[in-house]
Motif scaffolding. Sequence first.
Motif, mmCIF file in Angstrom:
data_model
loop_
_atom_site.group_PDB
_atom_site.id
_atom_site.type_symbol
_atom_site.label_atom_id
_atom_site.label_comp_id
_atom_site.label_asym_id
_atom_site.label_seq_id
_atom_site.Cartn_x
_atom_site.Cartn_y
_atom_site.Cartn_z
ATOM 1 N N ASP A 379 0.829 -1.208 0.000
ATOM 2 C CA ASP A 379 0.000 0.000 0.000
ATOM 3 C C ASP A 379 0.865 1.260 0.000
ATOM 4 N N ILE A 380 1.967 1.214 0.737
ATOM 5 C CA ILE A 380 2.907 2.345 0.744
ATOM 6 C C ILE A 380 3.473 2.560 -0.658
ATOM 7 N N ALA A 381 3.850 1.467 -1.308
ATOM 8 C CA ALA A 381 4.394 1.555 -2.668
ATOM 9 C C ALA A 381 3.339 2.075 -3.642
ATOM 10 N N LEU A 382 2.073 1.648 -3.464
ATOM 11 C CA LEU A 382 0.989 2.126 -4.324
ATOM 12 C C LEU A 382 0.786 3.631 -4.147
ATOM 13 N N TYR A 383 0.832 4.080 -2.911
ATOM 14 C CA TYR A 383 0.693 5.521 -2.641
ATOM 15 C C TYR A 383 1.792 6.305 -3.355
ATOM 16 N N GLU A 384 2.988 5.776 -3.339
ATOM 17 C CA GLU A 384 4.114 6.441 -4.010
ATOM 18 C C GLU A 384 3.902 6.455 -5.522
ATOM 19 N N ALA A 385 3.353 5.354 -6.072
ATOM 20 C CA ALA A 385 3.071 5.307 -7.508
ATOM 21 C C ALA A 385 2.065 6.383 -7.895
ATOM 22 N N LYS A 386 1.063 6.579 -7.063
ATOM 23 C CA LYS A 386 0.074 7.630 -7.316
ATOM 24 C C LYS A 386 0.735 9.001 -7.237
ATOM 25 N N LYS A 387 1.585 9.155 -6.254
ATOM 26 C CA LYS A 387 2.246 10.441 -6.032
ATOM 27 C C LYS A 387 3.172 10.794 -7.192
#
Length: 663
Positions: A379-387
């Motif tokens: 989920d942390i990695a997904l948030y970074e992908a969105k960012k």
Amino acid sequence: MKLTMRQFIYFINAIVIFFASVLIYYIYSQQKENLVKLISAQIKSTMIQSGYIFSKILNEQNDPYIIKPFLDRKVATTDIIKGFILTDGQKILVKSGNIENLYPEKKDIYLNIYEIDQKALENYTYFKKSFSFFVGDSKKTYYLFLITNKKYISELLEGLKVKFFIIWVVVVGMIFVILELLIKRVLIKPMDHLRLFADKKVNEKKELVIKEFENIQNTLDETFKELDSQINYLYDITVTDSLTGLGNRKYLYEYLYKKLKNHPKPFAVVLLDLDNFKDINDYYGHNVGDEVLIKVAEVLKKHTIGKDVAIRMGGDEFVLIIEDFETEDELKQKLNRILNALNKNWSDNGENIITTVSMGVSLYPENGNTLEELIKNADIALYEAKKRGKNKIVNFNDDLKYKINKMLQLKSKLKKALDNNEFEMYYQPKVDKNAKVVGCEALIRWFSDEGLISPEEFIPVAERSGFMNQLGEWIAEDVLKTRKEWDHKECLNSVSIAFNVSVEQMRSESFLHNFVKLLHHYKCQINKLEVEITESVFIENKQMARNIINEFHSLGLKVNLDDFGTGYSSLSFLQEFNVDVIKIDKSFVDNVLEETGKIYIKTMVDMAKNLGLETVAEGVETKEQFEVLKSIGVDYFQGYYFAKPLPKKEFEEFVKKNLSDVS
């Protein structure tokens, strides 16, 4: 009172034994009665026979002693008779058998030999019969006493009782054993089997003697099969997403729990999220959104074969468990194929819908050994992908962990920043075609103990943490204070102030109410205030957006549409919503010196003029851009070419100087 089966069987046994005992006792009573009759008959016949012989002999010869041999034979031939006594009144004439030479006492004598019962045999020893005969013309009477062998008779009766008692014991024992074995085989064991079968402690059917038990077993078997089918169906429902047919969140957690329990080889947990899916749902409707999700699920099914698994967590979020790879490069290639397969146009009822996805990846065991760690890190990695701009794949690493920790720290500091007066409003000038300052955009800055923190860092944190409403209210109040001050300054009273209102504020039911209270409190020039909103406000809730825009207009504020051209469908919004100004995003301004870029902006400006809207170009950085934008017909301009965002005092000085330079 409820009986157990064992107690019930004992009860049945007791009833059977009771009736068997009654029957045996009845037979015993009959046998005892027959024995008594037999003894009585022998006594009676002996007495009658003796009487006949005595009368005959004595009539011929008047010698009573002659009868003794006859009596001796009777005593010798039966154990029932102990002896005889022949008397003439009280005088004993003849005695036979081993008996005392005494005349019997009256209490021991039984007279009625025709009715001898068991009581008579038990209570009397002597049975008396009289004999009369004639001696000449005179009648003579003798008395014959038969003495019974009471001991022998008692032994006979007792023997009969013992024999029948033994018979009773044997019969009862046999009944008990037979019933026990029979009931155990026919009832107990089958019923125990049925109980175990009903409890599912045994699964195999058994051949039963009783047909009804066999029917019960068959019924149970059919019922269990139906129940198992229903349970499996219900379980499938609980672990299956009803819309897409993929596994759901429950299935994911069960699947990963079992997998981790068996110490598997390395695998990847991939969180996949559709970019801007909410825009699709809100603009086209949930039915279209659902169709898109179904099609996305079909693509994921095609790309997750073998040991790989696709799961829908909920909404537009999916999880992939990828095990079928040897190296991280191989994993990356597989995920890129999925990314490309989902980066496409979907055609639905004449609508062309573009989708992209973002992915966050965590690896077992490198990024976590537990289910919670792997999901959290993905989920942390997904948030970074969105960012990073979406439509990307990001793998979790320590740097991301550091960023998240920093974000959490930032979130904690945000709540204290207002109390510590760490925020300050900056103002970026907005100029007309003559480069005269006609307005500004209020922009918040955060000066913490560690120095300046960029809005790009803390605004997303504020929005995610729910702090944006509080921060937005502070911004609005600070802007109104400034507006109130500038109302009394000649060079600034005509300068408008625009400030941003976030989606979170628009969602809040108290936002407008609190803002109106602030307006009443500060009593400033409302017509010199502008609110800036992004199209995400419209997508969030169209009716809500209309109501709030109408309320702003009724209060006297202008409404600016920020970042125009970068959203999902900005052009259509201008037909639906009553905005006053469109702000052309910097990404278009950057390309204005190119022919294509110039055409885009010219199209926007012409459309705005036709709709009676003003235009503002953001991010103007060079004189060439300024000149081209003016030639296109843009009304107002912002950017570093004129000035960067300035503290209030510096902005005031900038305006004074600008006005003197222009004049």
